[in-house]
Design a protein around this motif. Structure first.
Motif, PDB file in Angstrom:
ATOM      1  N   ARG A 289     -46.048  57.495  11.218  1.00  0.00           N
ATOM      2  CA  ARG A 289     -45.328  57.376   9.941  1.00  0.00           C
ATOM      3  C   ARG A 289     -45.074  58.728   9.281  1.00  0.00           C
ATOM      4  NH1 ARG A 289     -42.852  53.538   7.389  1.00  0.00           N
ATOM      5  NH2 ARG A 289     -44.249  53.021   5.676  1.00  0.00           N
ATOM      6  N   VAL A 290     -45.956  59.711   9.545  1.00  0.00           N
ATOM      7  CA  VAL A 290     -45.782  61.044   8.945  1.00  0.00           C
ATOM      8  C   VAL A 290     -45.334  62.062   9.984  1.00  0.00           C
ATOM      9  CG1 VAL A 290     -47.484  60.578   7.147  1.00  0.00           C
ATOM     10  CG2 VAL A 290     -48.230  61.624   9.291  1.00  0.00           C
ATOM     11  N   SER A 291     -44.999  61.589  11.170  1.00  0.00           N
ATOM     12  CA  SER A 291     -44.582  62.482  12.242  1.00  0.00           C
ATOM     13  C   SER A 291     -43.235  63.120  11.938  1.00  0.00           C
ATOM     14  CB  SER A 291     -44.503  61.697  13.557  1.00  0.00           C
ATOM     15  OG  SER A 291     -43.893  62.469  14.576  1.00  0.00           O
ATOM     16  N   PRO A 292     -43.004  64.344  12.401  1.00  0.00           N
ATOM     17  CA  PRO A 292     -41.686  64.971  12.227  1.00  0.00           C
ATOM     18  C   PRO A 292     -40.627  64.405  13.176  1.00  0.00           C
ATOM     19  CG  PRO A 292     -43.158  66.435  13.441  1.00  0.00           C
ATOM     20  CD  PRO A 292     -43.985  65.273  12.993  1.00  0.00           C
ATOM     21  N   VAL A 293     -41.047  63.534  14.108  1.00  0.00           N
ATOM     22  CA  VAL A 293     -40.120  62.936  15.066  1.00  0.00           C
ATOM     23  C   VAL A 293     -39.512  61.681  14.449  1.00  0.00           C
ATOM     24  CG1 VAL A 293     -39.847  62.001  17.386  1.00  0.00           C
ATOM     25  CG2 VAL A 293     -41.514  63.829  16.958  1.00  0.00           C
ATOM     26  N   PRO A 294     -38.195  61.630  14.258  1.00  0.00           N
ATOM     27  CA  PRO A 294     -37.564  60.471  13.598  1.00  0.00           C
ATOM     28  C   PRO A 294     -37.821  59.146  14.303  1.00  0.00           C
ATOM     29  CG  PRO A 294     -36.032  62.319  13.701  1.00  0.00           C
ATOM     30  CD  PRO A 294     -37.213  62.696  14.544  1.00  0.00           C
ATOM     31  N   ILE A 295     -37.815  59.142  15.638  1.00  0.00           N
ATOM     32  CA  ILE A 295     -38.027  57.896  16.374  1.00  0.00           C
ATOM     33  C   ILE A 295     -39.427  57.361  16.119  1.00  0.00           C
ATOM     34  CG2 ILE A 295     -38.177  56.867  18.675  1.00  0.00           C
ATOM     35  CD1 ILE A 295     -36.015  58.760  19.597  1.00  0.00           C
ATOM     36  N   ALA A 296     -40.410  58.257  16.102  1.00  0.00           N
ATOM     37  CA  ALA A 296     -41.792  57.836  15.846  1.00  0.00           C
ATOM     38  C   ALA A 296     -41.918  57.243  14.446  1.00  0.00           C
ATOM     39  CB  ALA A 296     -42.739  59.023  16.012  1.00  0.00           C
ATOM     40  N   ARG A 297     -41.281  57.879  13.468  1.00  0.00           N
ATOM     41  CA  ARG A 297     -41.327  57.340  12.110  1.00  0.00           C
ATOM     42  C   ARG A 297     -40.674  55.970  12.037  1.00  0.00           C
ATOM     43  NH1 ARG A 297     -39.541  62.539  10.644  1.00  0.00           N
ATOM     44  NH2 ARG A 297     -37.529  61.658  10.000  1.00  0.00           N
ATOM     45  N   ALA A 298     -39.562  55.801  12.739  1.00  0.00           N
ATOM     46  CA  ALA A 298     -38.851  54.528  12.709  1.00  0.00           C
ATOM     47  C   ALA A 298     -39.684  53.422  13.356  1.00  0.00           C
ATOM     48  CB  ALA A 298     -37.507  54.665  13.427  1.00  0.00           C
ATOM     49  N   VAL A 299     -40.300  53.712  14.496  1.00  0.00           N
ATOM     50  CA  VAL A 299     -41.132  52.712  15.179  1.00  0.00           C
ATOM     51  C   VAL A 299     -42.324  52.325  14.304  1.00  0.00           C
ATOM     52  CG1 VAL A 299     -42.629  52.292  17.169  1.00  0.00           C
ATOM     53  CG2 VAL A 299     -40.428  53.427  17.489  1.00  0.00           C
ATOM     54  N   GLY A 300     -42.960  53.319  13.683  1.00  0.00           N
ATOM     55  CA  GLY A 300     -44.088  53.027  12.802  1.00  0.00           C
ATOM     56  C   GLY A 300     -43.682  52.185  11.612  1.00  0.00           C
ATOM     57  N   ALA A 301     -42.528  52.491  11.030  1.00  0.00           N
ATOM     58  CA  ALA A 301     -42.053  51.727   9.875  1.00  0.00           C
ATOM     59  C   ALA A 301     -41.726  50.286  10.253  1.00  0.00           C
ATOM     60  CB  ALA A 301     -40.821  52.405   9.278  1.00  0.00           C
ATOM     61  N   VAL A 302     -41.094  50.096  11.408  1.00  0.00           N
ATOM     62  CA  VAL A 302     -40.764  48.734  11.857  1.00  0.00           C
ATOM     63  C   VAL A 302     -42.033  47.930  12.096  1.00  0.00           C
ATOM     64  CG1 VAL A 302     -39.775  47.397  13.756  1.00  0.00           C
ATOM     65  CG2 VAL A 302     -38.526  49.350  12.828  1.00  0.00           C
ATOM     66  N   TYR A 303     -43.010  48.547  12.744  1.00  0.00           N
ATOM     67  CA  TYR A 303     -44.273  47.846  13.019  1.00  0.00           C
ATOM     68  C   TYR A 303     -44.960  47.419  11.724  1.00  0.00           C
ATOM     69  CZ  TYR A 303     -49.184  47.216  14.182  1.00  0.00           C
ATOM     70  OH  TYR A 303     -50.454  46.720  14.265  1.00  0.00           O
ATOM     71  N   VAL A 304     -45.081  48.349  10.795  1.00  0.00           N
ATOM     72  CA  VAL A 304     -45.780  48.044   9.541  1.00  0.00           C
ATOM     73  C   VAL A 304     -45.044  46.960   8.756  1.00  0.00           C
ATOM     74  CG1 VAL A 304     -46.411  48.973   7.281  1.00  0.00           C
ATOM     75  CG2 VAL A 304     -46.916  50.289   9.345  1.00  0.00           C
ATOM     76  N   ASN A 305     -43.748  47.128   8.582  1.00  0.00           N
ATOM     77  CA  ASN A 305     -42.994  46.165   7.775  1.00  0.00           C
ATOM     78  C   ASN A 305     -42.915  44.791   8.432  1.00  0.00           C
ATOM     79  OD1 ASN A 305     -42.370  47.992   5.677  1.00  0.00           O
ATOM     80  ND2 ASN A 305     -40.716  48.865   6.887  1.00  0.00           N
ATOM     81  N   TRP A 306     -42.876  44.744   9.743  1.00  0.00           N
ATOM     82  CA  TRP A 306     -42.768  43.476  10.448  1.00  0.00           C
ATOM     83  C   TRP A 306     -44.079  42.711  10.411  1.00  0.00           C
ATOM     84  CZ3 TRP A 306     -42.491  42.778  16.449  1.00  0.00           C
ATOM     85  CH2 TRP A 306     -42.230  41.446  16.740  1.00  0.00           C
ATOM     86  N   ILE A 307     -45.166  43.376  10.807  1.00  0.00           N
ATOM     87  CA  ILE A 307     -46.457  42.691  10.893  1.00  0.00           C
ATOM     88  C   ILE A 307     -47.032  42.422   9.511  1.00  0.00           C
ATOM     89  CG2 ILE A 307     -48.814  42.825  11.767  1.00  0.00           C
ATOM     90  CD1 ILE A 307     -46.728  42.442  13.931  1.00  0.00           C
ATOM     91  N   ARG A 308     -46.942  43.392   8.612  1.00  0.00           N
ATOM     92  CA  ARG A 308     -47.546  43.223   7.294  1.00  0.00           C
ATOM     93  C   ARG A 308     -46.874  42.109   6.499  1.00  0.00           C
ATOM     94  NH1 ARG A 308     -47.587  48.163   3.089  1.00  0.00           N
ATOM     95  NH2 ARG A 308     -45.344  47.783   3.335  1.00  0.00           N
ATOM     96  N   ASN A 309     -45.587  41.900   6.702  1.00  0.00           N
ATOM     97  CA  ASN A 309     -44.864  40.862   5.975  1.00  0.00           C
ATOM     98  C   ASN A 309     -44.914  39.495   6.660  1.00  0.00           C
ATOM     99  OD1 ASN A 309     -44.045  42.633   3.928  1.00  0.00           O
ATOM    100  ND2 ASN A 309     -42.306  43.345   5.137  1.00  0.00           N
ATOM    101  N   THR A 310     -45.653  39.410   7.768  1.00  0.00           N
ATOM    102  CA  THR A 310     -45.854  38.132   8.456  1.00  0.00           C
ATOM    103  C   THR A 310     -47.201  37.557   8.038  1.00  0.00           C
ATOM    104  OG1 THR A 310     -44.582  38.903  10.371  1.00  0.00           O
ATOM    105  CG2 THR A 310     -46.012  36.992  10.698  1.00  0.00           C
TER     106      THR A 310
END
Length: 216
Positions: free
Chosen positions: A40-61
């Protein structure tokens, strides 16, 4: 107290199931949460995007749906040995709680001044070294209270696994009812056990805060 003395094996089995769910789920949550927080704090955009999708998907389930997936869908996808509901419940709880661990760690990381990370990178340290040597040691102090709240929530969430035939303190009431015992007494005893467990976690939190506090 006769309910405990008359059924010691039943209470021991239920307590053991709760402890396994909590410890196993907590370990998975810590490891996976650390990885996701770093993404989530990585300078790599893809890593940030994957982390954000995981958190928002699982946490909201809802947790019930997550455990439902592990109990009924995972065995259809992979060959799971019979009687592995406890292991599947541990995985479900860990993956679900990891989202909260990741966000707690991310909030702690954001409390560390950006200039310190930039100074560390200027010295030639890589992203992993900056995180482990500079940022996380400082962030740890600020995340102890909210992180303990996450694990207290995990402890209470273990009772949800009772709905999927996983033996723990959450389903001991039904067993006592079948034996003709007073259900109100059983519920009060289970509440007392959880209060004791939460107090132990609170004591652990106080000890950690004293160890890592900054002397002013």
């Amino acid at each position: 107290m006769n309910q405990i003395f008359d059924y010691p094996d039943l209470w021991a089995q239920a307590l053991w199931g709760t402890v396994v769910l909590f410890v196993g789920g907590g370990l998975i949550a810590l490891v996976l949460g650390f990885i996701v927080a770093a993404m989530r704090v990585s300078p790599v955009p893809i890593a940030r995007a994957v982390g954000a999708v995981y958190v928002n998907w699982i946490r909201n389930t809802p947790l019930t749906l997550v455990l439902f997936f592990f109990a009924f869908c995972v065995p259809l996808l992979i060959d799971v040995p019979r009687g592995s509901f406890l292991t599947l419940a541990v995985c479900g709880l860990g993956i679900y709680t990891a989202t909260y661990v990741a966000e707690t760690l991310r909030s702690g990381i954001n409390t560390v001044p950006v200039g310190q990370a930039e100074a560390a990178r200027a010295l030639g340290l890589g992203f992993g070294q900056v995180m482990t040597l500079v940022v996380l040691p400082q962030a740890t102090r600020s995340v102890i209270p909210p992180m303990m709240s996450v694990f207290i929530a995990l402890l209470k969430n273990t009772t949800v696994a009772a709905g999927f035939s996983v033996v723990n303190l959450g389903n001991i009431r039904a067993t006592m009812s079948e034996n003709g015992e007073n259900q109100l007494v059983t519920i009060l005893l289970v509440m007392a056990v959880f209060v004791i467990l939460v107090l132990l976690l609170a004591a652990l939190q106080n000890a950690a805060e004293k160890k890592w506090k900054v002397v002013r």
